[in-house]
Write a protein that holds these residues in place. Sequence first.
Motif, PDB file in Angstrom:
ATOM      1  N   LYS A 128       0.848  -1.188   0.000  1.00  0.00           N
ATOM      2  CA  LYS A 128       0.000   0.000   0.000  1.00  0.00           C
ATOM      3  C   LYS A 128       0.880   1.233   0.000  1.00  0.00           C
ATOM      4  O   LYS A 128       1.695   1.441   0.906  1.00  0.00           O
TER       5      LYS A 128
ATOM      6  N   TYR B 189       0.614   5.275  -0.159  1.00  0.00           N
ATOM      7  CA  TYR B 189      -0.237   6.465  -0.142  1.00  0.00           C
ATOM      8  C   TYR B 189       0.393   7.571  -0.978  1.00  0.00           C
ATOM      9  O   TYR B 189      -0.264   8.248  -1.744  1.00  0.00           O
TER      10      TYR B 189
ATOM     11  N   ALA C 253       3.428   2.225   2.898  1.00  0.00           N
ATOM     12  CA  ALA C 253       2.935   1.981   4.261  1.00  0.00           C
ATOM     13  C   ALA C 253       2.934   0.478   4.541  1.00  0.00           C
ATOM     14  O   ALA C 253       3.162   0.041   5.667  1.00  0.00           O
TER      15      ALA C 253
ATOM     16  N   GLY D 132       2.515   0.462   9.992  1.00  0.00           N
ATOM     17  CA  GLY D 132       1.536   0.011   9.006  1.00  0.00           C
ATOM     18  C   GLY D 132       0.395  -0.798   9.606  1.00  0.00           C
ATOM     19  O   GLY D 132      -0.401  -1.399   8.876  1.00  0.00           O
TER      20      GLY D 132
ATOM     21  N   SER E  63      -2.449   0.114  11.242  1.00  0.00           N
ATOM     22  CA  SER E  63      -3.791   0.584  10.870  1.00  0.00           C
ATOM     23  C   SER E  63      -4.043   0.379   9.378  1.00  0.00           C
ATOM     24  O   SER E  63      -5.163   0.064   8.969  1.00  0.00           O
ATOM     25  N   THR E  64      -3.016   0.546   8.591  1.00  0.00           N
ATOM     26  CA  THR E  64      -3.172   0.363   7.143  1.00  0.00           C
ATOM     27  C   THR E  64      -3.495  -1.098   6.826  1.00  0.00           C
ATOM     28  O   THR E  64      -4.320  -1.383   5.954  1.00  0.00           O
TER      29      THR E  64
ATOM     30  N   ALA F 188      -7.070  -1.527   7.613  1.00  0.00           N
ATOM     31  CA  ALA F 188      -7.898  -0.806   6.630  1.00  0.00           C
ATOM     32  C   ALA F 188      -7.962  -1.568   5.307  1.00  0.00           C
ATOM     33  O   ALA F 188      -9.019  -1.609   4.653  1.00  0.00           O
ATOM     34  N   CYS F 189      -6.859  -2.186   4.926  1.00  0.00           N
ATOM     35  CA  CYS F 189      -6.856  -2.977   3.682  1.00  0.00           C
ATOM     36  C   CYS F 189      -7.679  -4.249   3.862  1.00  0.00           C
ATOM     37  O   CYS F 189      -8.444  -4.639   2.975  1.00  0.00           O
TER      38      CYS F 189
ATOM     39  N   GLU G 116      -9.300   0.636   2.440  1.00  0.00           N
ATOM     40  CA  GLU G 116      -8.232   1.102   1.545  1.00  0.00           C
ATOM     41  C   GLU G 116      -7.956   0.026   0.501  1.00  0.00           C
ATOM     42  O   GLU G 116      -7.753  -1.145   0.862  1.00  0.00           O
TER      43      GLU G 116
END
Length: 269
Positions: free
Chosen positions: A10, A12, A19, A42, A44-45, A48-49, A54
């Motif tokens: 990911k 951004y 990230a 990373g 939270s990312t 989110a993915c 995301e």
Amino acid sequence: MAAYTTGLTKTYDPSDRPALDNVNVAFRAGELCAIMGPPGAGKSTLLACLAGHEPPSVGKVYVGRGDARPWLPQQVRQICRGEVGFVLSHSRPFPGRTVLENLEWAAALAGRPDDIARAERVAGILGLLEDLHTPAGHLPADLQHLTMCAAALLPDPSVLLVDESDTGPLSASTLAVLRRCTAELGTTVVAVTGSPEAAALADRVVFLATGRVAGIITRPAEDVVHELREIFAGRHASRSYVPEQGGPPASSSASAADPGPPERQPADA
Ligand SMILES: Nc1ncnc2c1ncn2[C@@H]1O[C@H](COP(=O)(O)OP(=O)(O)OP(=O)(O)O)[C@@H](O)[C@H]1O
């Protein structure tokens, strides 16, 4: 597997490091998995993915019961159907409504407005029964976070993703409560925590560092709490955050326990 990623990257900002950088990680059905790592790792990312909030820049995310299904743009509908529950760091219940009213609202959103029995069952598992008629805003922050977990569990998701609350770390007592969800509801729980004591209650701990899986510990026990704390504090950075995908932390209590790529890779839908 309840969920897994293959080559998940990911980005951004193209001028910055990703990230998430080629993350291959799998979550077993019904397990409690803690995600740890320093700020910006990373965590939270990744959630989110997995939640479909995301889209991956590269790679794939699979989520679902049985043979996990690819998590593609139709993911928004799947979120609405409640196949994945996601409690973000800033998720809050309506403060002026009671816990029960918050759950009734979530049940209505999930298309199950009359399923009060499930709301009460989930509230019971999460230890919220005594607070059902308390305005949520009067509850301590950890119980507000658990109220949001209860709301996310009402549609019976296969995976519950819980980010650490921005009011404080996800505590050991909260992780102990979330463990009951795995046992009594069969839900896979993936929770970010900065507390080694909490992580010690998980079936596995996945460490992220600079967007990569730096190591995975299986069945951390009390005797590795100190080790977890040292790793999280970065004091073992040279040996624990070796940026080798899925590699084990170099410690006697840690192992390369990543279940790795699933045995069967379902065809992309
Ligand atoms: N929406 C966004 N837009 C741009 N960059 C972002 C965004 N979200 C996260 N990042 C960047 O991606 C990297 C990973 O962030 P992420 O929040 O996933 O890490 P984290 O491990 O959850 O950190 P923390 O513990 O501080 O919450 C960081 O460099 C962060 O600045």
